[in-house]
Design an enzyme around this catalytic site. Sequence first.
Site, PDB file in Angstrom:
ATOM      1  N   ARG A   7      26.949  19.152  49.891  1.00 13.04           N
ATOM      2  CA  ARG A   7      25.659  18.494  50.135  1.00 13.04           C
ATOM      3  C   ARG A   7      25.552  17.201  49.341  1.00 13.04           C
ATOM      4  NH1 ARG A   7      21.169  21.433  46.414  1.00 13.04           N
ATOM      5  NH2 ARG A   7      22.544  22.211  44.797  1.00 13.04           N
TER       6      ARG A   7
ATOM      7  N   LYS B 186      23.034  13.566  45.911  1.00 11.86           N
ATOM      8  CA  LYS B 186      23.033  15.030  46.012  1.00 11.86           C
ATOM      9  C   LYS B 186      21.845  15.429  46.888  1.00 11.86           C
ATOM     10  CE  LYS B 186      22.931  18.905  42.691  1.00 11.86           C
ATOM     11  NZ  LYS B 186      23.151  19.159  41.257  1.00 11.86           N
TER      12      LYS B 186
ATOM     13  N   ASP C 132      34.466  23.986  38.626  1.00  9.49           N
ATOM     14  CA  ASP C 132      34.031  22.814  39.397  1.00  9.49           C
ATOM     15  C   ASP C 132      32.835  22.137  38.736  1.00  9.49           C
ATOM     16  OD1 ASP C 132      33.111  25.471  40.422  1.00  9.49           O
ATOM     17  OD2 ASP C 132      31.640  24.243  41.455  1.00  9.49           O
TER      18      ASP C 132
ATOM     19  N   ASP D 167      25.910  18.973  36.641  1.00 16.15           N
ATOM     20  CA  ASP D 167      25.351  20.032  37.472  1.00 16.15           C
ATOM     21  C   ASP D 167      24.295  20.849  36.750  1.00 16.15           C
ATOM     22  OD1 ASP D 167      25.703  19.904  40.089  1.00 16.15           O
ATOM     23  OD2 ASP D 167      27.647  20.873  40.143  1.00 16.15           O
TER      24      ASP D 167
ATOM     25  N   ARG E 146      22.778  10.127  41.586  1.00  9.33           N
ATOM     26  CA  ARG E 146      23.363  10.496  40.300  1.00  9.33           C
ATOM     27  C   ARG E 146      24.437   9.493  39.910  1.00  9.33           C
ATOM     28  NH1 ARG E 146      25.379  16.624  39.691  1.00  9.33           N
ATOM     29  NH2 ARG E 146      27.103  16.026  41.018  1.00  9.33           N
TER      30      ARG E 146
ATOM     31  N   GLY F 215      34.272  21.604  47.255  1.00  6.75           N
ATOM     32  CA  GLY F 215      33.976  20.235  47.689  1.00  6.75           C
ATOM     33  C   GLY F 215      32.490  19.960  47.755  1.00  6.75           C
TER      34      GLY F 215
HETATM   35  P1  AMP Z   1      26.895  24.134  42.585  1.00  9.86           P
HETATM   36  O1  AMP Z   1      26.462  25.543  42.356  1.00  9.86           O
HETATM   37  O2  AMP Z   1      25.756  23.188  42.807  1.00  9.86           O
HETATM   38  O3  AMP Z   1      27.843  23.644  41.560  1.00  9.86           O
HETATM   39  O4  AMP Z   1      27.646  24.137  43.989  1.00  9.86           O
HETATM   40  C1  AMP Z   1      28.793  24.900  44.255  1.00  9.86           C
HETATM   41  C2  AMP Z   1      29.322  24.565  45.620  1.00  9.86           C
HETATM   42  O5  AMP Z   1      28.383  24.888  46.644  1.00  9.86           O
HETATM   43  C3  AMP Z   1      29.638  23.106  45.842  1.00  9.86           C
HETATM   44  O6  AMP Z   1      30.751  23.041  46.676  1.00  9.86           O
HETATM   45  C4  AMP Z   1      28.398  22.581  46.531  1.00  9.86           C
HETATM   46  O7  AMP Z   1      28.649  21.416  47.291  1.00  9.86           O
HETATM   47  C5  AMP Z   1      28.038  23.754  47.419  1.00  9.86           C
HETATM   48  N1  AMP Z   1      26.597  23.817  47.742  1.00  9.86           N
HETATM   49  C6  AMP Z   1      25.597  24.172  46.924  1.00  9.86           C
HETATM   50  N2  AMP Z   1      24.416  24.125  47.569  1.00  9.86           N
HETATM   51  C7  AMP Z   1      24.670  23.722  48.835  1.00  9.86           C
HETATM   52  C8  AMP Z   1      23.875  23.483  50.005  1.00  9.86           C
HETATM   53  N3  AMP Z   1      22.550  23.664  49.999  1.00  9.86           N
HETATM   54  N4  AMP Z   1      24.512  23.079  51.116  1.00  9.86           N
HETATM   55  C9  AMP Z   1      25.836  22.902  51.153  1.00  9.86           C
HETATM   56  N5  AMP Z   1      26.634  23.114  50.101  1.00  9.86           N
HETATM   57  C10 AMP Z   1      26.073  23.526  48.949  1.00  9.86           C
HETATM   58 MG    MG Z   2      28.681  21.982  41.142  1.00 15.29          MG
END
Ligand code: AMP
Ligand code: MG
Length: 487
Positions: free
Chosen positions: A95, A115, A254, A264, A178, A92
């Site tokens: 952030r 984001k 995801d 992403d 975004r 989910g």
């Molecule tokens: P991503 O690697 O950006 O595709 O993120 C993978 C998952 O980690 C997703 O559920 C993001 O919402 C969560 N996520 C990544 N960075 C953060 C952060 N700094 N704080 C909270 N959730 C994060």
């Molecule tokens: Mg992602």
Amino acid sequence: MSVAPPSTIALQDRFARELPEMAMPWQAEEAPDPRLLVLNEPLAAQLGLDPAWLRGPDGVRFLVGDRVPDGATPVAQAYAGHQFGNFVPRLGDGRALLLGEVVDAEGRLRDLHLKGSGRTPFARGGDGLAAVGPMLREHVVSEAMHALGIPTTRSLAVVATGRPVRRETLLPGAVLARVASSHLRVGSVQYARATGDVELLRRLADHAIARHSPGAARAERPHVALLEAVVAAQASLVARWMLVGFVHGVMNTDNTTISGETIDYGPCAFLDAFDPTTVYSSIDTIGRYAYGNQPVVVEWNLARLAEALLPLFSDDQEQAIAIAVEALEGFRPQYAAAWSRGMRAKLGLPEGLDDAVTAALAEDLLRLLQEGRVDFTSFFRSLGAAARGDAAPARDLFLDREGFDAWAQRWRALGPDADAMDRVNPVYIPRNHLVEEALAAAADGDLGPLGQLLEAVSAPYDERPGLERYAAPAPEDFGAYRTFCGT
Ligand code: AMP
Ligand code: MG
């Protein structure tokens, strides 16, 4: 240009309304001192948003989620995902927030999403924040992809929040606004499936059909037609990545969209020297998401999508699986055809040319490029000059010049069209050393280099005097490049 009066920005809440089980109403964390760093004016205009208003105090607060238009319902979206092969049932938006959907100038529904807007109930151990550097990086790279004609999410703006973010050091925080044709991911479908609620799965699939493949609604088996459409869109997308030397870096399910848009921009980077084993991401220690693995990984992700959709295909599981397998079998031929067509265009060869001829020529060329560690982008652009009779710029990129000469003789005999080549082989891509240089300057408060880089990559096929350094490979001393996961 028609722009909406700011007080009545018409944000729809279609996702939140149709899929409340996957939409958690939430608010952005207030930014202590928001300052606009970049605004994508053409995109703002396309969305009917007034750039002058977006630049003003209320607009900037809108862009960080502090000021939400009346009637809008910002939500954190639920999704699951396979991360490096391991299934995580609840990821989910940790952030991020979906502010809502806007109808653009062409009547298409587009998500407006933030984001770095603070912790949500999906944040797990994360701080919910994003740093200025990675968000500017996403802005530049996604805009470059768009200009290259590759389906992608867009960046409307990056706003510095005035809130520090703790990473290895303290960094300035930012929010990226975004825009996407939706934020539905393979992981969204996996989430719905994992709830065990087939009606939710069906509603999600119908929502996806309405937004991305309305034609599927009229098909005999609409949900199978949806899978086929995603297979086709992703086969075409990954072929585009391969043809331009793009390495996504974190192709978890995801991060694979239902729309077929690239999403992403974390540890992504463009190839310098051609080498299929290239990995830039510091966390990808086994090279799962190496450049050359990308088509296979997308196919694997599509198999996860098909699995998640199975209950919609047939009540009989055997039959549902047979239907899924048949749809997935479309991937390889569609990918191969898209890649061949693209490679033929890069080589400037005529449309009627036999695929086998293109394949043999391309295979031999790629071997030479790999052996010589030749810069992928420079090579194809200079091959246009070779088609005009000036072979030296291309030839000089090789140590094995005789090898190149022998290959070029076969290629030239097929009558390459130099002008057509210049329309598909970019001069300017967001080269890793240039991106780093621009982000370093931005960290010191100088947005000039970022603006210049954006200008170069926004018209990637149009060679312009004065921009030579944006076309040149990385200097030797830039060394091996590593990227970090964009947090
Ligand atoms: P991503 O690697 O950006 O595709 O993120 C993978 C998952 O980690 C997703 O559920 C993001 O919402 C969560 N996520 C990544 N960075 C953060 C952060 N700094 N704080 C909270 N959730 C994060
Ligand atoms: Mg992602």
